[in-house]
Design an enzyme around this catalytic site. Structure first.
Site, PDB file in Angstrom:
ATOM      1  N   GLU A 113       0.548  -1.264   0.012  1.00 23.59           N
ATOM      2  CA  GLU A 113      -0.367   0.154  -0.036  1.00 23.59           C
ATOM      3  C   GLU A 113       0.887   1.412   0.094  1.00 23.59           C
ATOM      4  O   GLU A 113       1.787   1.356   0.312  1.00 23.59           O
ATOM      5  CB  GLU A 113      -0.741   0.042   1.250  1.00 23.59           C
ATOM      6  CG  GLU A 113      -1.823  -1.170   1.371  1.00 23.59           C
ATOM      7  CD  GLU A 113      -3.265  -0.757   2.242  1.00 23.59           C
ATOM      8  OE1 GLU A 113      -2.881  -0.440   3.256  1.00 23.59           O
ATOM      9  OE2 GLU A 113      -3.855  -1.544   2.512  1.00 23.59           O
ATOM     10  N   HIS A 230      -9.085   9.945   3.501  1.00 22.64           N
ATOM     11  CA  HIS A 230      -8.408   8.679   2.697  1.00 22.64           C
ATOM     12  C   HIS A 230      -9.237   9.287   1.682  1.00 22.64           C
ATOM     13  O   HIS A 230      -9.482   9.675   1.234  1.00 22.64           O
ATOM     14  CB  HIS A 230      -9.501   7.242   3.073  1.00 22.64           C
ATOM     15  CG  HIS A 230      -9.069   6.195   2.143  1.00 22.64           C
ATOM     16  ND1 HIS A 230      -9.169   5.850   1.159  1.00 22.64           N
ATOM     17  CD2 HIS A 230      -8.222   4.858   2.924  1.00 22.64           C
ATOM     18  CE1 HIS A 230      -8.945   5.212   0.980  1.00 22.64           C
ATOM     19  NE2 HIS A 230      -8.270   4.202   1.429  1.00 22.64           N
ATOM     20  N   ARG A 276      -1.518   8.962   1.721  1.00 17.53           N
ATOM     21  CA  ARG A 276      -2.326   9.517   1.524  1.00 17.53           C
ATOM     22  C   ARG A 276      -2.898  11.381   1.492  1.00 17.53           C
ATOM     23  O   ARG A 276      -3.236  11.822   0.916  1.00 17.53           O
ATOM     24  CB  ARG A 276      -3.339   9.071   3.096  1.00 17.53           C
ATOM     25  CG  ARG A 276      -3.141   7.291   3.080  1.00 17.53           C
ATOM     26  CD  ARG A 276      -3.989   7.079   3.745  1.00 17.53           C
ATOM     27  NE  ARG A 276      -4.416   5.144   3.653  1.00 17.53           N
ATOM     28  CZ  ARG A 276      -4.364   4.688   4.761  1.00 17.53           C
ATOM     29  NH1 ARG A 276      -5.292   5.086   6.182  1.00 17.53           N
ATOM     30  NH2 ARG A 276      -5.355   3.484   4.560  1.00 17.53           N
ATOM     31  N   HIS A 337     -11.199  10.071   7.306  1.00 19.73           N
ATOM     32  CA  HIS A 337     -10.991   8.891   8.100  1.00 19.73           C
ATOM     33  C   HIS A 337     -10.261   7.891   9.007  1.00 19.73           C
ATOM     34  O   HIS A 337     -10.860   7.275   9.584  1.00 19.73           O
ATOM     35  CB  HIS A 337     -10.381   8.240   6.384  1.00 19.73           C
ATOM     36  CG  HIS A 337     -10.087   6.473   6.588  1.00 19.73           C
ATOM     37  ND1 HIS A 337     -10.675   5.665   6.689  1.00 19.73           N
ATOM     38  CD2 HIS A 337      -8.434   5.921   6.730  1.00 19.73           C
ATOM     39  CE1 HIS A 337     -10.656   4.212   6.358  1.00 19.73           C
ATOM     40  NE2 HIS A 337      -8.853   5.062   6.868  1.00 19.73           N
ATOM     41  N   ARG A 372      -1.658   8.791   9.609  1.00 21.54           N
ATOM     42  CA  ARG A 372      -1.026   7.332   9.766  1.00 21.54           C
ATOM     43  C   ARG A 372      -0.856   6.504   8.131  1.00 21.54           C
ATOM     44  O   ARG A 372      -1.246   6.924   6.909  1.00 21.54           O
ATOM     45  CB  ARG A 372      -1.981   6.602  10.201  1.00 21.54           C
ATOM     46  CG  ARG A 372      -2.072   5.466  10.914  1.00 21.54           C
ATOM     47  CD  ARG A 372      -3.852   5.390  11.164  1.00 21.54           C
ATOM     48  NE  ARG A 372      -4.201   5.602  10.043  1.00 21.54           N
ATOM     49  CZ  ARG A 372      -4.597   3.907   8.554  1.00 21.54           C
ATOM     50  NH1 ARG A 372      -4.563   3.328   9.408  1.00 21.54           N
ATOM     51  NH2 ARG A 372      -5.567   4.355   8.748  1.00 21.54           N
TER      52      ARG A 372
END
Length: 515
Positions: A113, A230, A276, A337, A372
């Site tokens: 990811e 997100h 992100r 998110h 994160r």
């Protein structure tokens, strides 16, 4: 209102991954009561997977470096070290309890990811990892006789006397009884606060309750300005804000604007696999440039059978809205998110209030810093759920069972000028428009002024879940705005268009405490 008082050794508020793992650890030291305000949790919505250094090509040290890099210089290095070092043990333990992670032959199957430099994301049933982890933890909890569970019990406030937390005040639905649970220690594991935003991947239960009640009790909250958005949630008129896992980009999905043009390479060398916060801001920039309400996620160049097998839940959900992800461009837009900030704790879950502990998204150990790293949240719930359970257990051994002076609870009837539903909707739109992905002093000041008109809500005790949730949502919104104004610069998920550089003293952490 008269109050029924019950006693337990340990009270866990929240039934997701962190709360359940804490309860399992606590059970060796006494009776444990787990209370939840509903049946659903954020854990079951976690699709992408759980990050852990268990593959042949990976190392704990590399996972550590990736997490530190994503956190943009604000991670607590000790907390990150604990996360990546204890993570493998927690996952192996979960497998021994029956967790069925996807495999390639006999070996665990790992994917990649954004911002990870290795394929280290474990997944279950394609895109239902959170649900599988919760299933295993619930089965484990049910096998332990001294753990009991209350559902539909809303925590109104924590009970604190002489500087120590001694339990919580509850609203029990559907009969609307007020009750109190007295315990040696309380663990908050209530999740995040995504519902304060008009667009969110979070389930309806995430209204910031744990953060709000901890703040009212005198706990320190830290890093509240860091809200992660997100990049890819489904955007369709009839569809819910359904999360489209980051793993879809990890498996080759690309982003295109409404003109069908790829754009991420203009914003970051890692393109779709950039962190992100960068992907979210890039999407917003592209939406502004093209005057559109969404962009597209494209997997049509991938093998259809692989996509159906790898993302079965996403495939079937999108088909409900006439979108075939193997053939169609998927309309997507960012949504709120995850909150990196929360109740400040040490690495054993202790807060500044004796007897009060916190774990999971409601807590802030500093492990995520300003942003994160994808799929570290489930691992955090497992690692810090266990550590917090152990910390509360050790605390409980040193004290006698508390008694508290509690006789009644005064409830105010809802004032006629308070339209709960209307204010809730207005709050969520306000936060999305003024305190969202891109902020500035003007937008933050406007949001703060608007929120001040709802201060009356903060000073009332209420008797329904909707009213109590709104009180908590307003509280958390105020904290995010206050922290965002105090951080005079941009870092990680906190981006101010009026102050795009990090600014002076950017390594400081903003801590907020009532009064």
């Amino acid at each position: 209102m008269p109050i029924k008082v019950e006693y337990t050794d340990f009270l866990v508020i929240g039934g997701g991954v962190a709360g359940l793992r804490a309860a399992i650890k606590l059970a060796k030291s006494g009776n444990v009561l787990v209370i939840t305000k509903a049946r659903e949790t954020s854990t079951e919505y976690a699709q992408g997977g759980v990050a852990v250094a268990l593959s042949d090509e990976d190392e704990v040290g590399i996972h550590y470096e990736d997490t530190i890099r994503a956190g943009d210089g604000l991670c607590n290095e000790k907390a990150v070290k604990i996360l990546v070092e204890e993570g493998p043990e927690r996952i192996i333990e979960l497998i021994s309890w029956g967790a069925e992670f996807d495999r390639e032959g006999l070996k665990l199957d790992f994917t990649q990811e954004a911002a990870h430099t290795r394929r280290r994301i474990l997944h279950a049933h394609g895109d239902a990892t959170g649900r599988e982890i919760e299933r295993v933890l619930l089965n484990k909890v049910r096998s332990i006789p001294n753990i009991s569970k209350y559902e539909f019990a809303f925590t109104i406030d924590l009970l604190v006397e002489n500087g120590a937390c001694k339990g919580a005040l509850l609203l029990k639905e559907p009969n609307k009884e007020i009750g109190a649970i007295i315990s040696k220690a309380v663990i908050l594991a209530t999740g995040g606060a995504g519902q304060i935003y008009a667009r969110t991947t979070n389930p309806p239960v995430t209204t910031g309750d744990g953060m709000a009640i901890a703040y009212r009790a005198g706990a320190i909250l830290k890093d509240m300005e860091f809200v992660q958005f997100h990049p890819t949630t489904l955007y369709a008129p009839r569809a819910p804000q359904f999360l489209l896992s980051e793993a879809m980009r990890g498996e080759g999905g690309v982003l295109k604007n409404i003109n069908g043009e790829r754009f991420m390479k203009k914003y970051h060398p890692s393109a779709e696999l950039a962190p992100r916060d960068i992907v979210s801001r890039s999407i917003i920039s592209e939406m502004v440039k093209t005057k559109s309400k969404h962009v597209y996620l494209d997997l049509t160049h991938q093998n259809p059978d692989f996509i159906k097998k790898r993302f079965p839940r996403i495939y079937s959900t999108c088909m409900l809205y006439d979108i075939d992800i193997t053939e169609d461009l998927i309309p997507v837009c960012p949504s709120a998110h995850y909150i990196m900030g929360g109740v400040k704790t040490d690495t054993d879950g202790r807060t500044n209030i004796k007897g009060l502990f916190a774990a999971g998204e409601v807590a802030c150990t500093g492990v995520h810093g300003a942003n994160r790293l994808a799929s570290n949240s489930l691992l955090e719930g497992l690692v810090y759920g266990a550590r917090t359970g152990n910390g509360a257990s050790e605390y409980g051994k040193r004290i006698k069972h508390p008694r508290i002076s509690l006789f009644s609870y005064k409830i105010y009837k809802t004032r006629h000028e308070i339209d709960i539903g209307k204010i809730r909707t207005s709050l969520r739109r306000l936060m999305w428009d003024r305190v969202g992905i891109i902020r500035c002093k003007k937008s933050l000041d406007e949001a703060k002024a608007k929120l001040s008109k709802w201060d009356v809500i903060m000073n009332h005790n209420f008797a329904t879940r909707m009213e109590l949730e709104l009180k908590n949502m307003v509280t958390v919104a105020k904290l995010i705005i206050e922290a965002s104004l105090k951080r005079k610069g941009s870092i990680g998920a906190h981006y101010r268009s009026d102050l795009p550089e990090m600014g002076e003293n950017w390594k400081r952490h903003i801590k907020l405490k009532r009064g």
